[in-house]
Motif scaffolding. Structure first.
Motif, PDB file in Angstrom:
ATOM      1  N   UNK A 139      23.181 -47.202 -18.118  1.00 44.74           N
ATOM      2  CA  UNK A 139      24.210 -46.251 -17.666  1.00 44.74           C
ATOM      3  C   UNK A 139      24.396 -46.399 -16.154  1.00 44.74           C
ATOM      4  N   UNK A 140      23.258 -46.455 -15.462  1.00 43.92           N
ATOM      5  CA  UNK A 140      23.317 -46.488 -13.994  1.00 43.92           C
ATOM      6  C   UNK A 140      23.923 -47.813 -13.509  1.00 43.92           C
ATOM      7  N   UNK A 141      23.525 -48.913 -14.163  1.00 38.94           N
ATOM      8  CA  UNK A 141      24.119 -50.213 -13.809  1.00 38.94           C
ATOM      9  C   UNK A 141      25.639 -50.167 -13.992  1.00 38.94           C
ATOM     10  N   UNK A 142      26.073 -49.516 -15.086  1.00 37.09           N
ATOM     11  CA  UNK A 142      27.520 -49.448 -15.352  1.00 37.09           C
ATOM     12  C   UNK A 142      28.230 -48.614 -14.284  1.00 37.09           C
ATOM     13  N   UNK A 145      28.500 -50.883 -11.343  1.00 38.85           N
ATOM     14  CA  UNK A 145      29.452 -51.971 -11.563  1.00 38.85           C
ATOM     15  C   UNK A 145      30.907 -51.481 -11.646  1.00 38.85           C
ATOM     16  N   UNK A 146      31.130 -50.430 -12.440  1.00 39.65           N
ATOM     17  CA  UNK A 146      32.526 -50.027 -12.712  1.00 39.65           C
ATOM     18  C   UNK A 146      33.031 -48.936 -11.775  1.00 39.65           C
ATOM     19  N   UNK A 147      32.131 -48.312 -11.024  1.00 40.52           N
ATOM     20  CA  UNK A 147      32.520 -47.221 -10.107  1.00 40.52           C
ATOM     21  C   UNK A 147      33.439 -46.199 -10.784  1.00 40.52           C
ATOM     22  N   UNK A 148      33.001 -45.623 -11.923  1.00 40.91           N
ATOM     23  CA  UNK A 148      33.880 -44.669 -12.620  1.00 40.91           C
ATOM     24  C   UNK A 148      33.966 -43.335 -11.880  1.00 40.91           C
ATOM     25  N   UNK A 166      17.186 -38.033 -17.795  1.00 40.14           N
ATOM     26  CA  UNK A 166      16.664 -39.282 -17.220  1.00 40.14           C
ATOM     27  C   UNK A 166      17.763 -40.022 -16.474  1.00 40.14           C
ATOM     28  N   UNK A 167      18.944 -40.077 -17.103  1.00 44.13           N
ATOM     29  CA  UNK A 167      20.069 -40.800 -16.486  1.00 44.13           C
ATOM     30  C   UNK A 167      20.460 -40.130 -15.175  1.00 44.13           C
ATOM     31  N   UNK A 168      20.543 -38.791 -15.208  1.00 41.34           N
ATOM     32  CA  UNK A 168      20.961 -38.066 -14.001  1.00 41.34           C
ATOM     33  C   UNK A 168      19.933 -38.240 -12.879  1.00 41.34           C
ATOM     34  N   UNK A 176      23.501 -42.390  -6.240  1.00 40.51           N
ATOM     35  CA  UNK A 176      24.843 -42.462  -6.845  1.00 40.51           C
ATOM     36  C   UNK A 176      25.336 -41.124  -7.382  1.00 40.51           C
ATOM     37  N   UNK A 177      24.469 -40.101  -7.349  1.00 39.37           N
ATOM     38  CA  UNK A 177      24.820 -38.865  -8.037  1.00 39.37           C
ATOM     39  C   UNK A 177      26.096 -38.211  -7.497  1.00 39.37           C
ATOM     40  N   UNK A 178      26.273 -38.301  -6.159  1.00 38.03           N
ATOM     41  CA  UNK A 178      27.458 -37.636  -5.600  1.00 38.03           C
ATOM     42  C   UNK A 178      28.713 -38.505  -5.695  1.00 38.03           C
TER      43      UNK A 178
END
Ligand code: B1M
Length: 225
Positions: A139-142, A145-148, A166-168, A176-178
């Motif tokens: 999830x984090x890699x995506x 990579x995709x900057x959604x 876990x992902x959060x 990357x959270x913000x």
């Protein structure tokens, strides 16, 4: 169109619960032909039928095999309903931002997640669907990579919903959270759980998920402007 729609919706729901594929698909077709909105077929009949299948599994009347058959029937009907759902979308044509979506690690339920993904696409979001059983790292890699604008996670099991946290946490660790808004959903999740794990939004179903994602994307517009 009012209560006259109820009998065909009821037949669709019952045929799904009884795993009668022929009756199910022909009732779906009949409903479509008579102009019943695809969303009513999906949310008021098919989703309710799936809940009942789940209850029968819970009490030991149905086994895994029956859940697999019901899921297969649901997917067959979706192939007919999807194009109609797309046309029914209120705001097709508007570009609203990018969403990365997936079902969390350990969980292979994909019907609800895929419904959310397709309704988001129909509403104008670009959607990157990572599929099912997605580890936190992926999830984090995506996100990297995709900057959604939005990260959307689905879980159907009480044992896998904790993987959303876990992902959060991993997003936080990577700084990357913000940079991304997080929405979660799936049957065992609740607004309280969403708050507890630090998600920005929770949605009960795919229709609500679209509304919440539109709100989230607007809040990002404000944050970045
Ligand atoms: Co499973 N299963 N299943 N299953 N299954 C449930 C979830 C269960 C509730 C059944 C029950 O016991 N009553 C139960 C979970 C109990 C719990 O943890 N509380 C369960 C179990 C136990 C299991 C296994 C462990 C069974 C076993 O092996 N002994 C196993 C786990 C496998 C795994 O993931 N590791 C398993 C397997 C399966 C199948 C593979 C057979 C099949 C899935 C096939 C597939 O998806 N390709 C299956 C099915 C079909 C179900 C039920 C019957 C139906 C799920 C479904 O597709 N519903 C389900 C019973 C139930 O949900 N009540 C059950 C239709 C769909 C449109 O709704 O997915 O809820 P739903 O999605 C909705 C909302 O939840 C929401 O919007 C969607 C659309 O409106 N939503 C979001 C979902 N994600 C969202 C994300 C959002 C926002 C909203 O934002 C990002």
């Amino acid at each position: 169109m009012g209560n006259d729609v109820e009998p065909v919706l009821d037949r669709i729901r019952r045929a799904l619960v009884e795993l009668d594929e022929e009756a199910f698909l022909s009732a779906v077709e009949e409903a479509l032909q008579s102009g019943v909105p695809a969303r009513r077929i999906v949310f008021e009949a098919m989703s309710k039928g799936m809940e009942e299948v789940g209850k029968l599994f819970e009490v030991g009347e149905y086994f895994l095999a029956e859940m697999i058959i019901a899921a297969d029937m649901f997917k067959k009907a979706m192939s007919k309903l999807q194009p109609v759902l797309d046309k029914e979308a209120p705001s097709s044509g508007t570009v609203r931002g990018k969403v990365v979506i997936g079902t969390v690690e350990g969980d292979v339920h994909d019907i609800g997640k895929s419904l959310v993904a397709s309704m988001l696409r129909a509403a104008g979001f670009e959607v990157v669907d990572l599929g099912v059983d997605v580890p936190a790292e992926r999830f984090v890699e995506a996100v990297e990579k995709h900057r959604p604008h939005i990260l959307a996670m689905s879980a159907l099991l009480t044992t896998t919903m904790k993987n959303m946290e876990k992902v959060i946490s991993l997003l936080e660790k990577r700084g990357l959270r913000d940079k991304v808004r997080v929405i979660i959903g799936g049957a065992p999740t609740t607004p309280e759980f969403a708050e507890k794990v630090g998600a920005d939004a929770w949605a009960r179903n795919a229709i609500e998920a679209v509304k919440k994602c539109i709100e989230l994307s607007k809040s990002l517009d404000h944050a970045t402007s």
